[in-house]
Structure formats: structure tokens, C-alpha cells
Design a protein around this motif. Structure first.
Motif, mmCIF file in Angstrom:
data_model
loop_
_atom_site.group_PDB
_atom_site.id
_atom_site.type_symbol
_atom_site.label_atom_id
_atom_site.label_comp_id
_atom_site.label_asym_id
_atom_site.label_seq_id
_atom_site.Cartn_x
_atom_site.Cartn_y
_atom_site.Cartn_z
ATOM 1 N N ARG A 38 102.636 19.955 18.345
ATOM 2 C CA ARG A 38 102.824 20.874 17.234
ATOM 3 C C ARG A 38 101.579 20.886 16.364
ATOM 4 N NH1 ARG A 38 107.401 17.797 17.737
ATOM 5 N NH2 ARG A 38 109.334 18.890 18.239
ATOM 6 N N ASP A 92 106.240 22.860 7.475
ATOM 7 C CA ASP A 92 107.610 23.333 7.624
ATOM 8 C C ASP A 92 107.901 24.554 6.764
ATOM 9 O OD1 ASP A 92 107.512 21.989 5.262
ATOM 10 O OD2 ASP A 92 109.210 20.660 5.645
ATOM 11 N N ARG A 140 107.908 34.582 12.793
ATOM 12 C CA ARG A 140 107.055 34.288 13.944
ATOM 13 C C ARG A 140 107.105 35.464 14.910
ATOM 14 N NH1 ARG A 140 109.210 29.525 17.000
ATOM 15 N NH2 ARG A 140 110.013 31.080 18.471
ATOM 16 N N ALA A 174 111.171 30.954 11.153
ATOM 17 C CA ALA A 174 110.902 29.758 11.958
ATOM 18 C C ALA A 174 109.870 28.900 11.238
ATOM 19 C CB ALA A 174 110.382 30.150 13.345
ATOM 20 N N SER A 180 105.994 25.649 14.527
ATOM 21 C CA SER A 180 106.627 25.900 15.825
ATOM 22 C C SER A 180 105.839 26.900 16.664
ATOM 23 C CB SER A 180 108.057 26.403 15.625
ATOM 24 O OG SER A 180 108.068 27.729 15.102
ATOM 25 N N GLU A 202 103.726 25.106 19.055
ATOM 26 C CA GLU A 202 104.543 24.417 20.039
ATOM 27 C C GLU A 202 105.011 25.361 21.144
ATOM 28 O OE1 GLU A 202 108.571 21.617 20.226
ATOM 29 O OE2 GLU A 202 108.129 22.802 18.443
ATOM 30 N N VAL A 203 105.459 26.560 20.770
ATOM 31 C CA VAL A 203 106.030 27.448 21.790
ATOM 32 C C VAL A 203 104.982 28.295 22.492
ATOM 33 C CG1 VAL A 203 108.214 27.563 20.549
ATOM 34 C CG2 VAL A 203 106.520 29.361 20.178
#
Length: 370
Positions: A93, A117, A122, A139, A143, A146-147
Motif C-alpha cells: 500500500r 486513510d 477512486r 475508498a 487503496s 494496492e489494487v
């Protein structure tokens, strides 16, 4: 608040000093040639951000100003696992992020830290497995990396800021620790004792010379000082940025080829950049562009945020102040005074009683939920 108030569950920490690790690399590269130059080029890893994003992006600046997205990866791969502990599985992340705006004359830069956070919209991205990842209305900012890796992080940041990210730089835990050790450590000062079981940092009040592992613990520390908020930790990381820049400025690397090689070799192994930056010659060019910018020419702020009404463990941008901030940078203007006035206090610089009464400044930045 789990992340910003008390943070009861240990979380992976990133690094907000990647740009300045990059600055150290390019200072080294200026003096190298031949085989050394080739070796450093081989160390670098580039990602074709532009190719993945295509043309549906904010327009590039035409006045000479430019923007960089600088991310700290929480990957535990390789040496990172031994340094940081824990596991992120097969993913990483961007637990820290900085948007760096360099002005038209390349004489100053504004650095905006985005809390990891922060809830944002997104956009649709291509996942790290090559499959489509649908857009999400709300989101966590980190993240995106990460994705969808760097391209999704850039796309999300461009949507959030309305600014084109001309370059991307990522550094990991091992890269940061290597930087600190290679420059002989850095000096930091705290007016209060710090004891953080999670990061392992224990410092008495005073000035300390930190090596790589201790410096890594310093930028990861949250629970052992101030109100335990993530926003307080961001302030410690800003202090580290200036300590690193100040230290590099005194080293005289141009006259010490052994030190130059040691620093350059370690750091280029830990950097990932956009493909346009993934060569020593490109980094040298960037170094020349940034050479007039030192600690005194940096304005470092945190994006104004408020507790998220939907989740007390998350934050959302404070709409009015965030819009003013991004509009100013898009127009190549200084950070607005309204944003500067709301910045947190460095918890290492406040007395215990003052920190308790002010919440280390985090409450001033967070304001109230919108």
C-alpha cells in the motif's frame, strides 16, 4: 479514532521522504560516469504511467511548473520485512503520499501530505493482475496503489487534485534506512521523551543522532508521542525531511567518490519511478532543476481533513480548504494562509501539557466533521 485518535491496532507505516532520497541519488549521479553510470541505470526500475493512463488526464503545465507524486511503499518484500515486520501478503500500500508542486521558476516547492486513510473517490483502474477494477465512490486513498499499482495511485491523485502528476517516485523501508546510513545518520531534536512499543523508538528529550533503523522508527512513530494520531506522525516525518536535506547539503559528495558510489548504489536499488525518470541522466536533469530548493524553500503542509461522518476511523478532505489549496497550486500560487493557519503542531516540539491541551494540533487540522 483508530487511525487518527488512538490507533489501537498496529498499522504499516510508510515514508514521506522519497523525494529527498531521490535528491540524494541525483546528487551522486552528477559525479559518476562510465561503468558506474551503467550500473546505477541497471538498478533503477521504471513504470510506464503515461502509457497506462492514456490521454484522459489533467493537462500538463505550460509555464514551467510541474508536479510529482511521491509514495512510500509498505512492502515487506526482501529486506523490508526484517526492518518493518508484519506482512502485507502479496500486495503493498501507499501508506504515505506527498504531492510535490515545483513552481515556475524552480526556486520553491509546496509539499502536500495526504493522510493515508483519507476517503476519496477512486476512479476505475486496471488492477495489478491486469483485470478491470471498478470505480468506488468512497475508498481509502492508499487503496489505489494496492489494487492498481502506481498508475491507479496517479489516476486517483489527479482526480483528487485536478493536477497532472508529471512524475512518480516510490521508495521502500530498506531504501530509506539505506539513505540514512549512507549519509552517516541525521540529527533530530525532541523536547519530550518518546517511547513507542510499536516502532521500537525510545528517545529522551534532547538532540539525537539517528542511524538508519532508528530514523525509520522515528518516521513510523505515532503512539509514543503527542496524541497518538497519524497527523502527529506526519509532522515527525516533515522534521525528518528537513534533517535529511540539511545533512546531504553538508556532505560534500562531489569530492568523495566512494561515498557517492555507496549512496547511489543503495538508493537506486530501492527506487521505482515513472519510465521518463528511470535513468541516471533523467535524474541528473531533475537534480539540476531542483538545485535551488533547500529546506528553507519548502512549504510543507498536510491536506486539511475532517473526521468522516460515515466512519470515525477515517477522514475526508475539508472541502473549502482543500479546494483552495489545490486551486492555488494549479495556479502556481503559494499555499493559502487559511491552510497554513490550520497545520498541526509537531508533537516532538511541544511540552506534554501543551500537547495534551492542543491534541498536538491534530484537532485544529481536522476541525469538525462536515
Amino acid at each position: 479514532m483508530a487511525e487518527h485518535r488512538k490507533g489501537r491496532t498496529p498499522r504499516r507505516r510508510g515514508l514521506r521522504i522519497a523525494l529527498f532520497a531521490l535528491a540524494a541519488v541525483v546528487l551522486v549521479a552528477v559525479g559518476l560516469g562510465g561503468l558506474a553510470y551503467w550500473k546505477l541505470n541497471r538498478n533503477l526500475h521504471g513504470v510506464d504511467i503515461s502509457g497506462q493512463l492514456g490521454s484522459a488526464r489533467p493537462p500538463a503545465s505550460t509555464d514551467g511548473s510541474f508536479n510529482l507524486l511521491v509514495l512510500g511503499s509498505d512492502s515487506r518484500a526482501g529486506a523490508n520485512g526484517a526492518l518493518a515486520g508484519g506482512s502485507t501478503g502479496d500486495t503493498a500500500r501507499s501508506d504515505t503520499a506527498m504531492v510535490v508542486h515545483v513552481n515556475q521558476t524552480h526556486t520553491a516547492a509546496s509539499v502536500v501530505s495526504i493522510p493515508r486513510d483519507t476517503l476519496v473517490a477512486r476512479p476505475a483502474c486496471t488492477g495489478t493482475d491486469g483485470k478491470p477494477v471498478p470505480a468506488v465512490r468512497s475508498a481509502m486513498y492508499n487503496s489505489a496503489f494496492e489494487v492498481g499499482g502506481p498508475a491507479c495511485a496517479v489516476k486517483t491523485t489527479e482526480q483528487l487534485t485536478g493536477m497532472r502528476m508529471d512524475h512518480f517516485v516510490e521508495v521502500d523501508f530498506a531504501g530509506f534506512a539505506a539513505l540514512i546510513d549512507a549519509i552517516g545518520g541525521v540529527d533530530v531534536t525532541t523536547t519530550v521523551p518518546i517511547s513507542d512499543q510499536d516502532s521500537g523508538l525510545r528517545l529522551a528529550a534532547g538532540t539525537h543522532h539517528l542511524g538508519g533503523q532508528q530514523a525509520l522508527a522515528f518516521v513510523r512513530t505515532r503512539h509514543g508521542v503527542g496524541d497518538g494520531s497519524d497527523l502527529g506522525r506526519i509532522e515527525l516525518q516533515k522534521e525528518m525531511v528537513k534533517a535529511v536535506l540539511g545533512r546531504i547539503d553538508t556532505l560534500g559528495l562531489a569530492t568523495d567518490p566512494v561515498a557517492m558510489w555507496n549512496l547511489g548504489d543503495k538508493l537506486t536499488k530501492s527506487l521505482t519511478t515513472d519510465s521518463d525518470l528511470a535513468s541516471v541522466s533523467s535524474l541528473v536533469g531533475l537534480a539540476q532543476t531542483l538545485k535551488q530548493i533547500g529546506p528553507e524553500q519548502l512549504t510543507m503542509v498536510t491536506l486539511p481533513v475532517a473526521y468522516a461522518p460515515s466512519d470515525p476511523n477515517r477522514v475526508v478532505p475539508r472541502t473549502a480548504e482543500a479546494q483552495q489549496l489545490w486551486a492555488a497550486l494549479r495556479a502556481d500560487q503559494p499555499v493559502p494562509s487559511t491552510v497554513l493557519a490550520q497545520q498541526p503542531t509537531n508533537p516532538a516540539e511541544a511540552s506534554p501539557s501543551a500537547a495534551a491541551s492542543r491534541g498536538s494540533g491534530a484537532e485544529a487540522l481536522l476541525g469538525g466533521a462536515e
